[in-house]
Scaffold this motif. Sequence first.
Motif, mmCIF file in Angstrom:
data_model
loop_
_atom_site.group_PDB
_atom_site.id
_atom_site.type_symbol
_atom_site.label_atom_id
_atom_site.label_comp_id
_atom_site.label_asym_id
_atom_site.label_seq_id
_atom_site.Cartn_x
_atom_site.Cartn_y
_atom_site.Cartn_z
ATOM 1 N N TYR A 9 0.893 -1.171 -0.058
ATOM 2 C CA TYR A 9 -0.109 -0.120 -0.015
ATOM 3 C C TYR A 9 0.807 1.226 0.218
ATOM 4 O O TYR A 9 1.771 1.241 0.597
ATOM 5 N N SER A 10 0.478 2.146 -0.881
ATOM 6 C CA SER A 10 1.337 3.400 -0.837
ATOM 7 C C SER A 10 0.581 4.410 -1.096
ATOM 8 O O SER A 10 -0.248 4.541 -2.185
ATOM 9 N N ALA A 11 0.414 5.619 -0.204
ATOM 10 C CA ALA A 11 -0.333 6.896 -0.632
ATOM 11 C C ALA A 11 0.362 7.754 -1.496
ATOM 12 O O ALA A 11 -0.342 8.413 -2.345
ATOM 13 N N TRP A 12 1.374 7.903 -1.275
ATOM 14 C CA TRP A 12 2.358 9.074 -1.944
ATOM 15 C C TRP A 12 3.382 8.344 -2.769
ATOM 16 O O TRP A 12 4.443 9.186 -3.378
ATOM 17 N N GLY A 13 3.725 7.023 -3.158
ATOM 18 C CA GLY A 13 4.522 6.629 -3.860
ATOM 19 C C GLY A 13 5.910 6.171 -3.349
ATOM 20 O O GLY A 13 6.637 5.418 -4.107
ATOM 21 N N HIS A 14 6.070 6.281 -2.253
ATOM 22 C CA HIS A 14 7.568 5.978 -1.647
ATOM 23 C C HIS A 14 7.420 4.391 -1.560
ATOM 24 O O HIS A 14 8.673 3.766 -2.192
ATOM 25 N N ILE A 15 6.543 3.705 -0.910
ATOM 26 C CA ILE A 15 6.250 2.301 -0.956
ATOM 27 C C ILE A 15 6.180 1.787 -2.236
ATOM 28 O O ILE A 15 6.869 0.479 -2.490
ATOM 29 N N GLU A 16 5.611 2.442 -3.061
ATOM 30 C CA GLU A 16 5.541 1.783 -4.393
ATOM 31 C C GLU A 16 6.814 1.635 -4.954
ATOM 32 O O GLU A 16 7.265 0.515 -5.649
ATOM 33 N N PRO A 77 3.539 1.966 4.448
ATOM 34 C CA PRO A 77 3.921 3.054 5.282
ATOM 35 C C PRO A 77 3.799 3.036 6.652
ATOM 36 O O PRO A 77 2.685 2.100 6.901
ATOM 37 N N THR A 78 4.172 3.771 7.600
ATOM 38 C CA THR A 78 3.853 3.780 9.047
ATOM 39 C C THR A 78 2.823 4.632 9.289
ATOM 40 O O THR A 78 2.498 5.462 8.469
ATOM 41 N N ARG A 79 1.821 4.295 9.992
ATOM 42 C CA ARG A 79 0.481 5.225 10.635
ATOM 43 C C ARG A 79 0.630 5.027 11.957
ATOM 44 O O ARG A 79 0.335 4.032 12.673
ATOM 45 N N TYR A 80 1.137 5.981 12.473
ATOM 46 C CA TYR A 80 1.331 6.232 13.997
ATOM 47 C C TYR A 80 2.129 4.858 14.482
ATOM 48 O O TYR A 80 1.688 4.199 15.589
ATOM 49 N N GLY A 81 3.151 4.351 13.971
ATOM 50 C CA GLY A 81 4.066 3.401 14.273
ATOM 51 C C GLY A 81 3.452 1.954 13.854
ATOM 52 O O GLY A 81 4.136 0.942 14.348
ATOM 53 N N ASN A 82 2.351 1.895 13.314
ATOM 54 C CA ASN A 82 1.999 0.666 12.671
ATOM 55 C C ASN A 82 1.657 0.669 11.331
ATOM 56 O O ASN A 82 1.640 1.621 10.648
ATOM 57 N N SER A 112 9.134 -0.978 5.027
ATOM 58 C CA SER A 112 8.191 0.250 5.321
ATOM 59 C C SER A 112 8.792 1.389 5.086
ATOM 60 O O SER A 112 9.624 1.533 4.616
ATOM 61 N N SER A 113 7.920 2.595 5.356
ATOM 62 C CA SER A 113 8.287 3.996 5.187
ATOM 63 C C SER A 113 7.714 4.873 6.214
ATOM 64 O O SER A 113 6.559 4.329 6.902
ATOM 65 N N SER A 114 8.304 5.557 6.515
ATOM 66 C CA SER A 114 8.129 6.643 7.655
ATOM 67 C C SER A 114 8.323 8.264 7.279
ATOM 68 O O SER A 114 9.475 8.404 6.297
ATOM 69 N N ALA A 115 7.684 9.242 7.758
ATOM 70 C CA ALA A 115 8.097 10.478 7.295
ATOM 71 C C ALA A 115 9.330 10.819 8.296
ATOM 72 O O ALA A 115 10.440 11.404 7.539
ATOM 73 N N THR A 116 9.563 10.370 9.280
ATOM 74 C CA THR A 116 10.813 10.968 9.986
ATOM 75 C C THR A 116 11.750 9.753 10.428
ATOM 76 O O THR A 116 11.317 8.438 10.332
ATOM 77 N N GLN A 117 12.934 9.837 10.666
ATOM 78 C CA GLN A 117 14.101 8.705 10.749
ATOM 79 C C GLN A 117 13.405 7.879 11.766
ATOM 80 O O GLN A 117 13.691 6.676 11.742
ATOM 81 N N HIS A 118 12.895 8.668 12.930
ATOM 82 C CA HIS A 118 12.556 7.441 14.181
ATOM 83 C C HIS A 118 11.133 7.510 14.329
ATOM 84 O O HIS A 118 10.591 7.370 15.460
ATOM 85 N N GLY A 119 10.471 7.596 13.333
ATOM 86 C CA GLY A 119 8.952 7.877 13.401
ATOM 87 C C GLY A 119 8.199 6.490 13.333
ATOM 88 O O GLY A 119 7.111 6.573 13.145
ATOM 89 N N GLY A 120 8.919 5.372 13.359
ATOM 90 C CA GLY A 120 8.199 4.010 13.528
ATOM 91 C C GLY A 120 8.465 3.074 12.434
ATOM 92 O O GLY A 120 7.703 2.142 12.263
HETATM 93 C C1 LIG Z 1 -2.376 9.388 9.358
HETATM 94 C C2 LIG Z 1 -0.951 9.174 9.052
HETATM 95 C C3 LIG Z 1 -0.048 8.779 10.250
HETATM 96 C C4 LIG Z 1 1.327 8.908 10.061
HETATM 97 N N1 LIG Z 1 2.089 8.317 11.146
HETATM 98 C C5 LIG Z 1 3.431 8.528 10.850
HETATM 99 C C6 LIG Z 1 4.282 8.059 11.964
HETATM 100 O O1 LIG Z 1 3.912 7.660 13.086
HETATM 101 N N2 LIG Z 1 5.526 8.299 11.760
HETATM 102 C C7 LIG Z 1 6.074 8.863 10.638
HETATM 103 O O2 LIG Z 1 7.322 8.932 10.775
HETATM 104 N N3 LIG Z 1 5.284 8.980 9.742
HETATM 105 C C8 LIG Z 1 4.003 8.999 9.753
HETATM 106 N N4 LIG Z 1 3.115 9.302 8.775
HETATM 107 C C9 LIG Z 1 3.776 9.473 7.548
HETATM 108 C C10 LIG Z 1 3.811 8.507 6.554
HETATM 109 O O3 LIG Z 1 4.454 7.210 7.044
HETATM 110 C C11 LIG Z 1 4.514 8.839 5.132
HETATM 111 O O4 LIG Z 1 3.889 9.967 4.505
HETATM 112 C C12 LIG Z 1 4.792 7.409 4.321
HETATM 113 O O5 LIG Z 1 5.707 6.634 4.764
HETATM 114 C C13 LIG Z 1 5.289 7.595 2.976
HETATM 115 O O6 LIG Z 1 5.058 6.429 2.130
HETATM 116 P P1 LIG Z 1 4.043 6.521 0.981
HETATM 117 O O7 LIG Z 1 4.562 7.301 0.046
HETATM 118 O O8 LIG Z 1 4.488 5.243 0.407
HETATM 119 O O9 LIG Z 1 2.565 6.701 1.444
HETATM 120 C C14 LIG Z 1 1.840 9.359 8.908
HETATM 121 C C15 LIG Z 1 0.955 9.657 7.715
HETATM 122 C C16 LIG Z 1 -0.480 9.573 8.122
HETATM 123 C C17 LIG Z 1 -1.294 9.949 6.852
#
Ligand SMILES: Cc1cc2nc3c(=O)[nH]c(=O)nc-3n(C[C@H](O)[C@H](O)[C@H](O)COP(=O)(O)O)c2cc1C
Length: 200
Positions: A9-16, A77-82, A112-120
């Motif tokens: 699953y990828s919302a913005w293409g990173h995981i894609e 991608p991560t969503r709140y660490g999950n 996986s993927s996260s926004a920040t380095q230690h974001g989960g």
């Molecule tokens: C509802 C929501 C929760 C998120 N939770 C986290 C988080 O806990 N830690 C973090 O670093 N990024 C978090 N993100 C950012 C996403 O993980 C990040 O946009 C994603 O890894 C990008 O991958 P994608 O382009 O494949 O979707 C969150 C984004 C959304 C929309």
Amino acid sequence: MTKVLVLYYSAWGHIEQMAYAAAEGAREAGAEVVVKRVPELVPAEVAAKAHYKTDQKAPIATIEELPEYDAIIFGTPTRYGNMTAQMKNFLDQTGAHWASGALVGKVGSVFSSSATQHGGQESTILTFHPVLLHLGFVIVGLPYSFQGQMGLEEVKGGSPYGASTIAGGDGSRHPSQIELDGARFQGKHVAQIAAKLAAK
Ligand SMILES: Cc1cc2nc3c(=O)[nH]c(=O)nc-3n(C[C@H](O)[C@H](O)[C@H](O)COP(=O)(O)O)c2cc1C
């Protein structure tokens, strides 16, 4: 021939992007590889407003096809660490496979993927693993033989649990070479182990 599904699953293409790197690696190991997505759950207007990447060419996977593969590499991608609700919703429909044991002994692996380095990114992979264990998967990660996860010369994803990438708070950072190499390594490693298990 070993059959590998890269399911993401990828919302913005990173995981894609990471998914296709994992697929490349699995192909290098001689596997037949398919890349598919899980269905979107976010309403179209919400996705449009948040600039989701809606032009993803991977077809949507079905629950029924999962037993056809020797290995499944999951990307979320991560969503709140999950993991995302989209991925979990898909997995929550595998009850019939759990009951019949159709996925027991298959190789499962997560990136996986996260926004920040230690974001989960690590917690997302580690909290994904119990689902795979309940279904009977044999879990494979990203061993330290992928040396790219060592070293402090640059900010990068990747851990023994699986490949990962850091998207940045605004999603502007794209998977780096070393992160894509990690996904490729993981794909190859999974396919090699799945081939060994299938030979037994
Ligand atoms: C509802 C929501 C929760 C998120 N939770 C986290 C988080 O806990 N830690 C973090 O670093 N990024 C978090 N993100 C950012 C996403 O993980 C990040 O946009 C994603 O890894 C990008 O991958 P994608 O382009 O494949 O979707 C969150 C984004 C959304 C929309």
